[in-house]
Design an enzyme around this catalytic site. Structure first.
Site, PDB file in Angstrom:
ATOM      1  N   SER A  23       0.861  -1.188   0.000  1.00  0.00           N
ATOM      2  CA  SER A  23       0.000   0.000   0.000  1.00  0.00           C
ATOM      3  C   SER A  23       0.893   1.232   0.000  1.00  0.00           C
ATOM      4  O   SER A  23       1.952   1.239   0.649  1.00  0.00           O
ATOM      5  CB  SER A  23      -0.862   0.024   1.270  1.00  0.00           C
ATOM      6  OG  SER A  23      -1.411   1.324   1.459  1.00  0.00           O
ATOM      7  N   TYR A  25      -1.687  -1.014  10.173  1.00  0.00           N
ATOM      8  CA  TYR A  25      -1.782  -1.329   8.743  1.00  0.00           C
ATOM      9  C   TYR A  25      -0.537  -0.839   7.998  1.00  0.00           C
ATOM     10  O   TYR A  25       0.059  -1.557   7.203  1.00  0.00           O
ATOM     11  CB  TYR A  25      -3.050  -0.685   8.182  1.00  0.00           C
ATOM     12  CG  TYR A  25      -3.276  -0.900   6.707  1.00  0.00           C
ATOM     13  CD1 TYR A  25      -3.838  -2.076   6.226  1.00  0.00           C
ATOM     14  CD2 TYR A  25      -2.933   0.095   5.778  1.00  0.00           C
ATOM     15  CE1 TYR A  25      -4.058  -2.261   4.858  1.00  0.00           C
ATOM     16  CE2 TYR A  25      -3.155  -0.084   4.422  1.00  0.00           C
ATOM     17  CZ  TYR A  25      -3.713  -1.258   3.967  1.00  0.00           C
ATOM     18  OH  TYR A  25      -3.928  -1.438   2.615  1.00  0.00           O
TER      19      TYR A  25
HETATM   20  N1  LIG Z   1      -8.567  -0.303  -1.455  1.00  0.00           N
HETATM   21  C1  LIG Z   1      -7.499   0.427  -1.176  1.00  0.00           C
HETATM   22  O1  LIG Z   1      -7.583   1.641  -1.085  1.00  0.00           O
HETATM   23  C2  LIG Z   1      -6.148  -0.213  -1.016  1.00  0.00           C
HETATM   24  C3  LIG Z   1      -5.021   0.602  -1.087  1.00  0.00           C
HETATM   25  C4  LIG Z   1      -3.777   0.044  -0.931  1.00  0.00           C
HETATM   26  C5  LIG Z   1      -3.663  -1.303  -0.726  1.00  0.00           C
HETATM   27  N2  LIG Z   1      -4.771  -2.089  -0.651  1.00  0.00           N
HETATM   28  C6  LIG Z   1      -4.583  -3.513  -0.440  1.00  0.00           C
HETATM   29  O2  LIG Z   1      -5.268  -4.228  -1.432  1.00  0.00           O
HETATM   30  C7  LIG Z   1      -5.661  -5.503  -0.910  1.00  0.00           C
HETATM   31  C8  LIG Z   1      -7.150  -5.712  -1.122  1.00  0.00           C
HETATM   32  O3  LIG Z   1      -7.853  -4.770  -0.363  1.00  0.00           O
HETATM   33  P1  LIG Z   1      -9.316  -4.221  -0.705  1.00  0.00           P
HETATM   34  O4  LIG Z   1      -9.207  -2.766  -0.766  1.00  0.00           O
HETATM   35  O5  LIG Z   1      -9.887  -4.967  -1.836  1.00  0.00           O
HETATM   36  O6  LIG Z   1     -10.067  -4.529   0.668  1.00  0.00           O
HETATM   37  P2  LIG Z   1     -10.907  -5.797   1.170  1.00  0.00           P
HETATM   38  O7  LIG Z   1     -10.986  -5.647   2.649  1.00  0.00           O
HETATM   39  O8  LIG Z   1     -12.181  -5.872   0.421  1.00  0.00           O
HETATM   40  O9  LIG Z   1     -10.016  -7.003   0.713  1.00  0.00           O
HETATM   41  C9  LIG Z   1      -9.302  -7.828   1.567  1.00  0.00           C
HETATM   42  C10 LIG Z   1      -9.794  -9.251   1.411  1.00  0.00           C
HETATM   43  O10 LIG Z   1      -9.037 -10.056   2.339  1.00  0.00           O
HETATM   44  C11 LIG Z   1      -9.946 -10.866   3.042  1.00  0.00           C
HETATM   45  N3  LIG Z   1      -9.431 -11.206   4.373  1.00  0.00           N
HETATM   46  C12 LIG Z   1      -9.372 -10.407   5.473  1.00  0.00           C
HETATM   47  N4  LIG Z   1      -8.907 -11.095   6.519  1.00  0.00           N
HETATM   48  C13 LIG Z   1      -8.667 -12.352   6.077  1.00  0.00           C
HETATM   49  C14 LIG Z   1      -8.188 -13.524   6.703  1.00  0.00           C
HETATM   50  N5  LIG Z   1      -7.867 -13.561   8.005  1.00  0.00           N
HETATM   51  N6  LIG Z   1      -8.078 -14.645   5.967  1.00  0.00           N
HETATM   52  C15 LIG Z   1      -8.420 -14.636   4.651  1.00  0.00           C
HETATM   53  N7  LIG Z   1      -8.880 -13.558   4.001  1.00  0.00           N
HETATM   54  C16 LIG Z   1      -8.996 -12.426   4.717  1.00  0.00           C
HETATM   55  C17 LIG Z   1     -11.229 -10.065   3.128  1.00  0.00           C
HETATM   56  O11 LIG Z   1     -12.343 -10.906   3.398  1.00  0.00           O
HETATM   57  C18 LIG Z   1     -11.267  -9.392   1.764  1.00  0.00           C
HETATM   58  O12 LIG Z   1     -11.954 -10.182   0.819  1.00  0.00           O
HETATM   59  C19 LIG Z   1      -5.245  -5.510   0.550  1.00  0.00           C
HETATM   60  O13 LIG Z   1      -3.981  -6.133   0.687  1.00  0.00           O
HETATM   61  C20 LIG Z   1      -5.138  -4.042   0.855  1.00  0.00           C
HETATM   62  O14 LIG Z   1      -4.295  -3.801   1.954  1.00  0.00           O
HETATM   63  C21 LIG Z   1      -6.015  -1.570  -0.790  1.00  0.00           C
END
Ligand SMILES: NC(=O)c1ccc[n+]([C@@H]2O[C@H](COP(=O)([O-])OP(=O)(O)OC[C@H]3O[C@@H](n4cnc5c(N)ncnc54)[C@H](O)[C@@H]3O)[C@@H](O)[C@H]2O)c1
Length: 245
Positions: A139, A152
């Site tokens: 991120s 985070y």
């Molecule tokens: N959306 C953003 O702004 C953003 C920005 C930078 C990085 N990210 C990264 O992108 C990735 C996806 O994030 P997102 O934004 O789609 O959010 P999200 O919360 O929808 O996606 C995370 C997924 O991981 C799953 N998860 C959580 N805990 C878990 C566990 N213990 N075991 C198995 N699965 C688990 C959740 O159910 C979810 O489907 C993450 O690594 C996040 O840190 C997101």
């Protein structure tokens, strides 16, 4: 030729959000995909909707990760790629003085230890592939030091650091390990993020608009492909130029 033709790829956290978008993009590029998630109903529904297979996992539990990777390996007949995307994304909003140690530990267990253990579990299959690819989703908050998000941010900084060490450890197995750092992206999980943080991103980017999941898919697909065969240990920020590093 499609960039990921016949590649067998496991994407953790693929039930929704960015993980689902990466899975759809990989399938469109010719891959066969397994998605893994703690959200079983949503994970199964997504898998059915996009033509992937589903394997349940709790990334906080080592045995669960082993079982999930084994199931994905068996269902796809091997693994060429692993996208470590699953993470706890909703720990923000509190300052460092108010953050509780349980939240800190859980975020680290899932986001950092889970990334290590999933990579370790997939290692024999990725080695056997001869063209193994690991893409860790970091991120850009770890690059600019986002406040009120300490656990985070620390976890994603660790993912970036691990990417470099893993790249050196796994290079002799023909496995590349890279990280992608998205900026704040519009998904279900970021609906809780205050409007001023969304505005900060839009105004601070070189390209002044909201980021959507599709913006990040090209980078992930590229790093999974042959085109990135000599790219390893790198961090690619995909954020419209909000952070340039
Ligand atoms: N959306 C953003 O702004 C953003 C920005 C930078 C990085 N990210 C990264 O992108 C990735 C996806 O994030 P997102 O934004 O789609 O959010 P999200 O919360 O929808 O996606 C995370 C997924 O991981 C799953 N998860 C959580 N805990 C878990 C566990 N213990 N075991 C198995 N699965 C688990 C959740 O159910 C979810 O489907 C993450 O690594 C996040 O840190 C997101």
């Amino acid at each position: 030729m499609p960039m990921l033709r016949d590649r067998r790829i496991l994407i953790t956290g693929g039930a929704r959000g960015l993980g689902r978008a990466f899975a759809e993009a990989a399938i469109a590029a010719g891959a066969r995909v397994a998605i893994a998630d703690i959200l079983e109903d949503a994970g199964r529904a997504t898998a059915e909707a996009i033509g992937a297979v589903f394997a349940p996992v709790d990334l906080a539990v080592p045995e669960s990760i082993e079982a999930c990777v084994a199931a994905a390996d068996a269902a796809l007949g091997g693994l060429d790629g692993l996208v470590n995307n699953g993470a706890i994304t909703n720990s923000g909003g509190k300052g460092m003085a108010d953050l509780d140690p349980q939240t800190w530990d859980r975020v680290m267990a899932v986001n950092v230890r889970g990334t290590w253990l999933a990579t370790r579990a997939a290692l024999p299959a990725l080695r056997a592939s001869g063209r193994g690819r690991v893409v860790n989703i970091a991120s850009d908050t770890a690059l600019w030091g986002a406040p009120r998000l300490l656990a985070y941010v620390a976890s994603k900084g660790a993912v970036i650091a691990m990417t470099r060490s893993l790249a050196r450890e796994l290079g002799s197995d023909g496995i590349t390990v890279n990280a992608v750092a998205p900026g704040l992206t519009l998904v279900e999980a970021t609906e809780y993020v205050p409007a001023d943080r969304h505005r900060l991103y839009v105004e601070g980017r070189a390209i002044n608009r909201t980021q959507v999941p599709d913006d990040v898919c090209g980078a992930v697909t590229y790093l999974l492909s042959d085109a990135a065969g000599f790219v390893t240990g790198q961090l690619l920020a995909v954020n419209g130029g909000f952070v340039m590093h």
